[in-house]
Design a protein around this motif. Sequence first.
Motif, PDB file in Angstrom:
ATOM      1  N   PHE A 108      12.255  -0.765  -4.423  1.00  0.00           N
ATOM      2  CA  PHE A 108      13.456  -0.408  -3.665  1.00  0.00           C
ATOM      3  C   PHE A 108      14.386   0.499  -4.455  1.00  0.00           C
ATOM      4  N   MET A 109      14.413   0.391  -5.775  1.00  0.00           N
ATOM      5  CA  MET A 109      15.218   1.336  -6.545  1.00  0.00           C
ATOM      6  C   MET A 109      14.592   2.725  -6.527  1.00  0.00           C
ATOM      7  N   ALA A 110      13.252   2.806  -6.545  1.00  0.00           N
ATOM      8  CA  ALA A 110      12.588   4.107  -6.420  1.00  0.00           C
ATOM      9  C   ALA A 110      12.797   4.687  -5.026  1.00  0.00           C
ATOM     10  N   PHE A 111      12.764   3.832  -4.001  1.00  0.00           N
ATOM     11  CA  PHE A 111      13.012   4.300  -2.635  1.00  0.00           C
ATOM     12  C   PHE A 111      14.437   4.820  -2.503  1.00  0.00           C
ATOM     13  N   ASN A 112      15.399   4.090  -3.051  1.00  0.00           N
ATOM     14  CA  ASN A 112      16.797   4.515  -2.979  1.00  0.00           C
ATOM     15  C   ASN A 112      17.022   5.817  -3.741  1.00  0.00           C
ATOM     16  N   ARG A 113      16.359   5.957  -4.874  1.00  0.00           N
ATOM     17  CA  ARG A 113      16.506   7.184  -5.673  1.00  0.00           C
ATOM     18  C   ARG A 113      15.927   8.395  -4.959  1.00  0.00           C
ATOM     19  N   SER A 114      14.827   8.208  -4.214  1.00  0.00           N
ATOM     20  CA  SER A 114      14.194   9.328  -3.520  1.00  0.00           C
ATOM     21  C   SER A 114      14.843   9.615  -2.165  1.00  0.00           C
ATOM     22  N   TYR A 115      15.384   8.568  -1.531  1.00  0.00           N
ATOM     23  CA  TYR A 115      15.964   8.753  -0.191  1.00  0.00           C
ATOM     24  C   TYR A 115      17.396   9.284  -0.299  1.00  0.00           C
ATOM     25  N   LYS A 116      18.296   8.453  -0.751  1.00  0.00           N
ATOM     26  CA  LYS A 116      19.686   8.842  -1.004  1.00  0.00           C
ATOM     27  C   LYS A 116      20.167   8.015  -2.178  1.00  0.00           C
ATOM     28  N   LEU A 117      20.630   8.695  -3.210  1.00  0.00           N
ATOM     29  CA  LEU A 117      21.050   7.995  -4.426  1.00  0.00           C
ATOM     30  C   LEU A 117      22.384   7.305  -4.175  1.00  0.00           C
ATOM     31  N   GLN A 118      22.333   6.031  -3.796  1.00  0.00           N
ATOM     32  CA  GLN A 118      23.533   5.232  -3.566  1.00  0.00           C
ATOM     33  C   GLN A 118      23.471   4.015  -4.490  1.00  0.00           C
ATOM     34  N   VAL A 119      24.210   4.109  -5.579  1.00  0.00           N
ATOM     35  CA  VAL A 119      24.140   3.073  -6.613  1.00  0.00           C
ATOM     36  C   VAL A 119      24.675   1.742  -6.098  1.00  0.00           C
ATOM     37  N   LYS A 120      25.626   1.789  -5.176  1.00  0.00           N
ATOM     38  CA  LYS A 120      26.220   0.535  -4.685  1.00  0.00           C
ATOM     39  C   LYS A 120      25.200  -0.329  -3.944  1.00  0.00           C
ATOM     40  N   LEU A 121      24.149   0.278  -3.391  1.00  0.00           N
ATOM     41  CA  LEU A 121      23.150  -0.492  -2.651  1.00  0.00           C
ATOM     42  C   LEU A 121      22.225  -1.271  -3.579  1.00  0.00           C
ATOM     43  N   VAL A 122      22.121  -0.856  -4.851  1.00  0.00           N
ATOM     44  CA  VAL A 122      21.246  -1.543  -5.811  1.00  0.00           C
ATOM     45  C   VAL A 122      22.035  -2.000  -7.028  1.00  0.00           C
ATOM     46  N   SER A 123      23.333  -2.242  -6.844  1.00  0.00           N
ATOM     47  CA  SER A 123      24.188  -2.600  -7.982  1.00  0.00           C
ATOM     48  C   SER A 123      23.789  -3.938  -8.600  1.00  0.00           C
ATOM     49  N   GLU A 124      23.130  -4.801  -7.842  1.00  0.00           N
ATOM     50  CA  GLU A 124      22.733  -6.106  -8.369  1.00  0.00           C
ATOM     51  C   GLU A 124      21.711  -5.985  -9.494  1.00  0.00           C
ATOM     52  N   THR A 125      20.873  -4.958  -9.449  1.00  0.00           N
ATOM     53  CA  THR A 125      19.819  -4.798 -10.458  1.00  0.00           C
ATOM     54  C   THR A 125      20.043  -3.599 -11.372  1.00  0.00           C
ATOM     55  N   MET A 126      21.154  -2.876 -11.210  1.00  0.00           N
ATOM     56  CA  MET A 126      21.419  -1.735 -12.078  1.00  0.00           C
ATOM     57  C   MET A 126      22.536  -2.096 -13.052  1.00  0.00           C
ATOM     58  N   ASN A 127      22.208  -2.919 -14.053  1.00  0.00           N
ATOM     59  CA  ASN A 127      23.169  -3.328 -15.075  1.00  0.00           C
ATOM     60  C   ASN A 127      22.396  -3.719 -16.325  1.00  0.00           C
ATOM     61  N   ASP A 175       0.806  -1.217   0.000  1.00  0.00           N
ATOM     62  CA  ASP A 175       0.000   0.000   0.000  1.00  0.00           C
ATOM     63  C   ASP A 175       0.840   1.267   0.000  1.00  0.00           C
ATOM     64  N   GLN A 176       2.162   1.138  -0.067  1.00  0.00           N
ATOM     65  CA  GLN A 176       3.043   2.296   0.084  1.00  0.00           C
ATOM     66  C   GLN A 176       3.563   2.775  -1.264  1.00  0.00           C
ATOM     67  N   GLU A 177       3.728   4.089  -1.352  1.00  0.00           N
ATOM     68  CA  GLU A 177       4.414   4.693  -2.493  1.00  0.00           C
ATOM     69  C   GLU A 177       5.865   4.924  -2.087  1.00  0.00           C
ATOM     70  N   PRO A 178       6.835   4.401  -2.842  1.00  0.00           N
ATOM     71  CA  PRO A 178       8.239   4.500  -2.396  1.00  0.00           C
ATOM     72  C   PRO A 178       8.733   5.927  -2.224  1.00  0.00           C
ATOM     73  N   SER A 179       8.331   6.831  -3.117  1.00  0.00           N
ATOM     74  CA  SER A 179       8.804   8.214  -3.003  1.00  0.00           C
ATOM     75  C   SER A 179       8.240   8.890  -1.756  1.00  0.00           C
ATOM     76  N   GLU A 180       6.954   8.644  -1.455  1.00  0.00           N
ATOM     77  CA  GLU A 180       6.363   9.230  -0.257  1.00  0.00           C
ATOM     78  C   GLU A 180       6.943   8.603   1.007  1.00  0.00           C
ATOM     79  N   LEU A 181       7.168   7.294   0.974  1.00  0.00           N
ATOM     80  CA  LEU A 181       7.720   6.624   2.148  1.00  0.00           C
ATOM     81  C   LEU A 181       9.142   7.102   2.430  1.00  0.00           C
ATOM     82  N   ALA A 182       9.913   7.387   1.387  1.00  0.00           N
ATOM     83  CA  ALA A 182      11.293   7.848   1.586  1.00  0.00           C
ATOM     84  C   ALA A 182      11.355   9.244   2.190  1.00  0.00           C
ATOM     85  N   ASN A 183      10.321  10.043   1.986  1.00  0.00           N
ATOM     86  CA  ASN A 183      10.314  11.426   2.476  1.00  0.00           C
ATOM     87  C   ASN A 183       9.552  11.595   3.782  1.00  0.00           C
TER      88      ASN A 183
END
Length: 655
Positions: free
Chosen positions: A387-406, A229-237
């Motif tokens: 989780f990639m949307a949450f990471n992008r809205s919270y703090k952009l840390q590519v190393k935390l999602v490197s498994e799916t960013m390729n 039920d959560q929106e990642p961008s709203e949850l990150a803020n």
Amino acid sequence: MVSSALSAELAATCSALGYSDGNKYYIDKYCKETVKDLIRYLRHDDENHEIRRFLGEAKVLVTDLLPIIKHYNEDEELFDVILRLMVNLTNPALLLYREELPAEKTSRKYYLQIISQLQSYKEAFNEEGIWAILSKKLSDILQIDSDERSEEKGMVLERILVLIRNVLQVPADPEAERRPDNDASVHDQVLWALHQSGLVDLILYMSSTHNEQAYFMHNLEIISLMLRDQEPSELANVAMERSAQEKERDEMALLQIRMREQEQRQSKTRQYTGARHSRFGGTFVLSNVKSISDNDMILHKPVTKVDSLSLSEKKSKTKRPKNKMPMQGEAEKRRSAFSVRLFLKEFCVEFLNGSYNGLMHYVKDCLARGVAQPNDESFYLWAIKFFMAFNRSYKLQVKLVSETMNIQCFHWVQSQLEHSHAMLVTDKKKVHLWSRRMHLALRAYQELLNYLAAMETSTDQDIKKSAQVIQGNLFYLVEYRELLLTLIHSYDEVKMSRSYLKDLVETLHVFMKLMEHFCKKQRGIVVQNKGKQKRKKKSKKSIPAAKSVPASQSNEELWDVVAPQLSVVLANGTIPEDMIPFDGASDKDIDDQRVDCMRRIYTLLKQHNFEEAVGLMRAAREVWPENDVFGSSHMAPEEEFSALREVFFADIARE
């Protein structure tokens, strides 16, 4: 309905479980055998699930099973059979009907009855004491090393996870709950009870340790249901204090409700204040417009504009058949209670820091080897999106999602999109299921593109270079470039929802913006033509064939033969523009493919295929512009000749 004989037998069996005096539950001496009998009854249930519906109407789980768990959880054997029965009773309704919504009227009625019973079960599970007992059982099992754990303990652990999954997956009933935003719904209450009992921390621990990899898929499914039920961008803020935007949004919502109430009050006032029927308000004639007869058209209401005249107001609209109705999208998501959102945000941050890459790698491996269940790729796609949307809205840390960013992840998501699109056409009985999976894959693809755009704005040069490499793979291959165009041409409102179309248009917009920015940087891209190219006949003034050279000659002697022909090619030769310097679908790293491309240029020069060697050199220059490995795009013919000479004299082994 259940036959009278079976109904009496089931009622007698349920009464043999025990009784409650209001404070404590007293079990019968044959309680354990009675529970086993109920499990046996459910195993032989019919297609209409009569026994399951009877037990739901009798509220056996609420009045008997949960109190037994509370007061007699020390009895290991009794706890095990009670847990088995609870897992069976809380199984998803759609799973009971083989993931197909029943179309027949009676079957649909039974399906809705099971849904309402599951909702009553979920409301009974919002008690912290129940989850605290299950949390203690789970904690005791996890303290035993996975190699030394008995099979019975492993089965109890898995059943506890499946029970959590079954309770969380029960759909909400907004009409019955009538909960506004920021209020604790039944789902929020269950989440809070899980948090207070410590089960959420145990799930986070199991997701981060390699010893519990066998339960990663269960954990991912539970996490997806927790955050559905959560929106990642709203949850990150989410912060301890409400932002000005949230306050303004709440004020606008209250204002809309107030205006709606005023309109309803005014309509009731107009309805009951004495007013004659509208046809006595006057008769009007519309000049120069003939009616059925030769006279002018007569109207019973004033018409201020000719455009507002409609002759089809009172006509009955033709009904569309059910199989031609537009597909309904997902219901609007509501905001959970503030305390629930705070602990979910903390959970997401800890999951990204300690669990995301390892869990996603294992799940992807299971999907690739085909050892997962058919629907498990949906949870993987959802996790990429959320989780990639949450990471992008919270703090952009590519190393935390490197498994799916390729680029491999892009390729896998694209293959899932194409597979779901193909099954949508062939498997007509499960159109809703494949449409939902295709929408999940599209959202994952959209988030990958959004994350790629966010990497472009980063101040870290390494992140920018990684984004450029991925974009080079995306924009040079025809399969990636034409995917979204194919999907938007094949849109069908009967099989795809409006929300899917909205996400598709937004994804296409992001893709075009990225391509425009990439082309401005690279000053154009080299694309591959689909059509077959006709070979041009060589004119009489073509380059003379190279003379055969003995293998014993040195590179200097070979270059004396090659150099004149190469200079003619650079000056007047027909250079092909459809050379592909790399394979986007390959598992090889982009740097390894650069070395392979250099070897191909070397081989073509040695074989006297000078046109192809020059074309491949120029195409590689567009893909790998950094450090001018293949030269720069503005180099003169003399400089290009020197670069090719260096490749020719390089010590590169042939493949």
